[in-house]
Design a protein around this motif. Structure first.
Motif, PDB file in Angstrom:
ATOM      1  N   ARG A   1     -11.630   3.269  -4.405  1.00  0.00           N
ATOM      2  CA  ARG A   1     -12.418   3.918  -3.349  1.00  0.00           C
ATOM      3  C   ARG A   1     -13.515   2.970  -2.897  1.00  0.00           C
ATOM      4  N   PHE A   2     -13.695   2.936  -1.568  1.00  0.00           N
ATOM      5  CA  PHE A   2     -14.799   2.170  -0.969  1.00  0.00           C
ATOM      6  C   PHE A   2     -15.525   3.096  -0.012  1.00  0.00           C
ATOM      7  N   ILE A   3     -16.852   3.107  -0.076  1.00  0.00           N
ATOM      8  CA  ILE A   3     -17.634   3.902   0.882  1.00  0.00           C
ATOM      9  C   ILE A   3     -18.207   2.935   1.916  1.00  0.00           C
ATOM     10  N   GLY A   4     -17.780   3.113   3.163  1.00  0.00           N
ATOM     11  CA  GLY A   4     -18.295   2.273   4.247  1.00  0.00           C
ATOM     12  C   GLY A   4     -19.275   3.064   5.090  1.00  0.00           C
ATOM     13  N   LYS A   5     -20.282   2.364   5.659  1.00  0.00           N
ATOM     14  CA  LYS A   5     -21.252   3.126   6.445  1.00  0.00           C
ATOM     15  C   LYS A   5     -20.624   3.618   7.750  1.00  0.00           C
ATOM     16  N   ASP A   6     -19.555   2.964   8.194  1.00  0.00           N
ATOM     17  CA  ASP A   6     -18.879   3.404   9.425  1.00  0.00           C
ATOM     18  C   ASP A   6     -17.452   2.843   9.440  1.00  0.00           C
ATOM     19  N   MET A   7     -16.721   3.076  10.531  1.00  0.00           N
ATOM     20  CA  MET A   7     -15.328   2.628  10.623  1.00  0.00           C
ATOM     21  C   MET A   7     -15.213   1.105  10.689  1.00  0.00           C
ATOM     22  N   ILE A   8     -16.264   0.450  11.128  1.00  0.00           N
ATOM     23  CA  ILE A   8     -16.216  -1.018  11.181  1.00  0.00           C
ATOM     24  C   ILE A   8     -16.156  -1.569   9.756  1.00  0.00           C
ATOM     25  N   GLU A   9     -17.028  -1.057   8.888  1.00  0.00           N
ATOM     26  CA  GLU A   9     -16.990  -1.504   7.494  1.00  0.00           C
ATOM     27  C   GLU A   9     -15.670  -1.137   6.830  1.00  0.00           C
TER      28      GLU A   9
ATOM     29  N   PRO B   1     -21.106   8.627   5.997  1.00  0.00           N
ATOM     30  CA  PRO B   1     -20.346   7.424   5.650  1.00  0.00           C
ATOM     31  C   PRO B   1     -18.869   7.745   5.421  1.00  0.00           C
ATOM     32  N   VAL B   2     -18.052   6.727   5.581  1.00  0.00           N
ATOM     33  CA  VAL B   2     -16.606   6.912   5.511  1.00  0.00           C
ATOM     34  C   VAL B   2     -16.105   6.646   4.092  1.00  0.00           C
ATOM     35  N   GLN B   3     -15.450   7.631   3.513  1.00  0.00           N
ATOM     36  CA  GLN B   3     -14.825   7.434   2.195  1.00  0.00           C
ATOM     37  C   GLN B   3     -13.397   6.935   2.401  1.00  0.00           C
ATOM     38  N   LEU B   4     -13.171   5.682   1.996  1.00  0.00           N
ATOM     39  CA  LEU B   4     -11.860   5.053   2.172  1.00  0.00           C
ATOM     40  C   LEU B   4     -11.165   4.942   0.818  1.00  0.00           C
ATOM     41  N   ASP B   5     -10.053   5.636   0.656  1.00  0.00           N
ATOM     42  CA  ASP B   5      -9.250   5.546  -0.567  1.00  0.00           C
ATOM     43  C   ASP B   5      -7.972   4.774  -0.280  1.00  0.00           C
ATOM     44  N   VAL B   6      -7.704   3.792  -1.119  1.00  0.00           N
ATOM     45  CA  VAL B   6      -6.485   2.989  -0.950  1.00  0.00           C
ATOM     46  C   VAL B   6      -5.663   3.062  -2.220  1.00  0.00           C
ATOM     47  N   ARG B   7      -4.399   3.406  -2.066  1.00  0.00           N
ATOM     48  CA  ARG B   7      -3.473   3.433  -3.204  1.00  0.00           C
ATOM     49  C   ARG B   7      -2.510   2.256  -3.079  1.00  0.00           C
ATOM     50  N   PHE B   8      -2.519   1.398  -4.090  1.00  0.00           N
ATOM     51  CA  PHE B   8      -1.615   0.237  -4.103  1.00  0.00           C
ATOM     52  C   PHE B   8      -0.302   0.609  -4.770  1.00  0.00           C
TER      53      PHE B   8
ATOM     54  N   LEU C   1       0.826  -1.208   0.000  1.00  0.00           N
ATOM     55  CA  LEU C   1       0.000   0.000   0.000  1.00  0.00           C
ATOM     56  C   LEU C   1       0.863   1.262   0.000  1.00  0.00           C
ATOM     57  N   ALA C   2       0.441   2.257  -0.802  1.00  0.00           N
ATOM     58  CA  ALA C   2       1.189   3.517  -0.901  1.00  0.00           C
ATOM     59  C   ALA C   2       0.455   4.672  -0.223  1.00  0.00           C
ATOM     60  N   ASP C   3      -0.824   4.480   0.126  1.00  0.00           N
ATOM     61  CA  ASP C   3      -1.574   5.508   0.848  1.00  0.00           C
ATOM     62  C   ASP C   3      -2.916   4.930   1.282  1.00  0.00           C
ATOM     63  N   VAL C   4      -3.359   5.313   2.476  1.00  0.00           N
ATOM     64  CA  VAL C   4      -4.706   4.979   2.959  1.00  0.00           C
ATOM     65  C   VAL C   4      -5.320   6.277   3.447  1.00  0.00           C
ATOM     66  N   ARG C   5      -6.444   6.667   2.824  1.00  0.00           N
ATOM     67  CA  ARG C   5      -7.067   7.945   3.182  1.00  0.00           C
ATOM     68  C   ARG C   5      -8.480   7.728   3.690  1.00  0.00           C
ATOM     69  N   LEU C   6      -8.828   8.445   4.760  1.00  0.00           N
ATOM     70  CA  LEU C   6     -10.209   8.469   5.242  1.00  0.00           C
ATOM     71  C   LEU C   6     -10.753   9.867   4.984  1.00  0.00           C
ATOM     72  N   ASN C   7     -11.842   9.945   4.239  1.00  0.00           N
ATOM     73  CA  ASN C   7     -12.458  11.248   3.921  1.00  0.00           C
ATOM     74  C   ASN C   7     -11.402  12.233   3.422  1.00  0.00           C
ATOM     75  N   ASN C   8     -10.547  11.753   2.524  1.00  0.00           N
ATOM     76  CA  ASN C   8      -9.522  12.570   1.850  1.00  0.00           C
ATOM     77  C   ASN C   8      -8.339  12.990   2.721  1.00  0.00           C
ATOM     78  N   VAL C   9      -8.193  12.380   3.890  1.00  0.00           N
ATOM     79  CA  VAL C   9      -7.035  12.679   4.742  1.00  0.00           C
ATOM     80  C   VAL C   9      -6.180  11.414   4.856  1.00  0.00           C
ATOM     81  N   SER C  10      -4.887  11.532   4.538  1.00  0.00           N
ATOM     82  CA  SER C  10      -3.978  10.392   4.674  1.00  0.00           C
ATOM     83  C   SER C  10      -3.883   9.972   6.136  1.00  0.00           C
ATOM     84  N   MET C  11      -4.011   8.684   6.357  1.00  0.00           N
ATOM     85  CA  MET C  11      -4.014   8.169   7.723  1.00  0.00           C
ATOM     86  C   MET C  11      -2.717   7.428   8.033  1.00  0.00           C
ATOM     87  N   SER C  12      -2.307   7.537   9.291  1.00  0.00           N
ATOM     88  CA  SER C  12      -1.319   6.597   9.808  1.00  0.00           C
ATOM     89  C   SER C  12      -2.115   5.457  10.434  1.00  0.00           C
TER      90      SER C  12
END
Ligand SMILES: [Zn+2]
Length: 291
Positions: free
Chosen positions: A266-274, A235-242, A140-151
């Protein structure tokens, strides 16, 4: 007998249970700089399991000393079989083994009062971290929640936030601590090493790291009511860069996944669990899984 019987409910009401959840990674443990310390094949791994276990132990002891009545620990690195169970205090429960749906936060729920991160590292987008990566250093090269890069720290703080539990303390290298405290808020941080490169750092000695971690957990427990849960908008917008092209291509066959560019989905989850289960899926699934 009668007296005891009559007093029991009042006494019980006064003693509020306090539960602490501790997620333990390994890259942010004092002295860790390369794979030599991080995997069973590494020539220093067996010794560094001891240091990792001891960093967790001083955090556990400080949590109990600060009023915790229950501590759940999760081994959250590599194969999740790093912590030496015979060396841990007997009054904790340990989450072991991967895969699991909530990954580094398995076992957390709304009954906890605080979360501690031990041995954490910076995100894959950070140029100043030791062994910096997010969930998978190879893939993975980036994981973003609602357009913010996460650690991993901030992502896991959002998982705890789903259950209204605040993160109270983090230990790791300087970049890791800085990232989590910047993203999540004013939590206690124990910096045990300073980056010179992805595979190089100036580090504290294990005994000094234990003292610092103990001290920061003590401070955090002393002001546990002052921390706020870290919550992300739903809902949570999850962006993953491979790092590679094909995972994004093949995942886009699924109607729940949108291809953003050659390497990103991009995956839209209803919450952080998804969102967390989606990460667990894409980092664990392969058709050759057995048993
Ligand atoms: Zn790790």
């Amino acid at each position: 007998m009668l007296l005891l019987f009559g007093m029991a409910p009042a006494v019980e009401a006064q003693v509020k249970k306090m539960k602490i959840y501790i997620s333990v990674d390994m890259e942010g443990v004092a002295g860790v700089v390369t794979g030599d310390q991080l995997t069973p094949a590494g020539f220093e791994y067996q010794r560094f399991r001891e240091f990792m276990t001891q960093e967790a132990t001083v955090a556990i002891e400080a949590a109990f000393a600060g009023g915790a009545s229950e501590v759940v620990l999760s081994d959250s690195h590599g194969n999740a079989e790093n912590l030496l169970i015979e060396k841990l205090p007997k009054n904790v429960l340990l989450v072991r083994g991967f895969p699991r749906p909530l990954e580094m936060m398995q076992g957390i729920d709304e009954t906890f009062d605080g979360v501690i991160f031990i041995g954490y590292h910076a995100s894959t987008t950070n140029t100043e971290g030791v062994r910096a990566h997010t969930f998978s250093s190879a893939r993975l090269a980036d994981v973003r929640l609602n357009n913010v890069s996460m650690s991993e720290g901030s992502f896991n703080a959002a998982v705890a936030g789903y259950f209204n539990v605040p993160v109270i303390m983090v230990s790791g290298d300087e970049a890791a601590v800085k990232e989590v405290t910047t993203e999540v808020g004013d939590i206690e941080g124990a910096v045990v090493k300073w980056n010179y490169g992805f595979h190089s750092a100036k580090t504290m000695m294990p005994e000094a790291a234990y003292d610092l971690i103990r001290e920061k957990v003590k401070t955090a427990m002393g002001r546990i009511k002052s921390f706020k849960p870290y919550k992300v908008k739903t809902p949570v917008q999850l962006d993953v860069r491979f790092k590679n092209y094909r995972p994004a291509e093949v995942l886009s066959y699924l109607s729940i996944v949108e291809r953003i560019d050659a390497h990103s989905i991009r995956f839209i989850g209803k919450d952080m669990i998804e969102a967390t289960k989606f990460i667990a899926f894409i980092t664990n699934y392969e058709p050759g899984l057995e048993p």
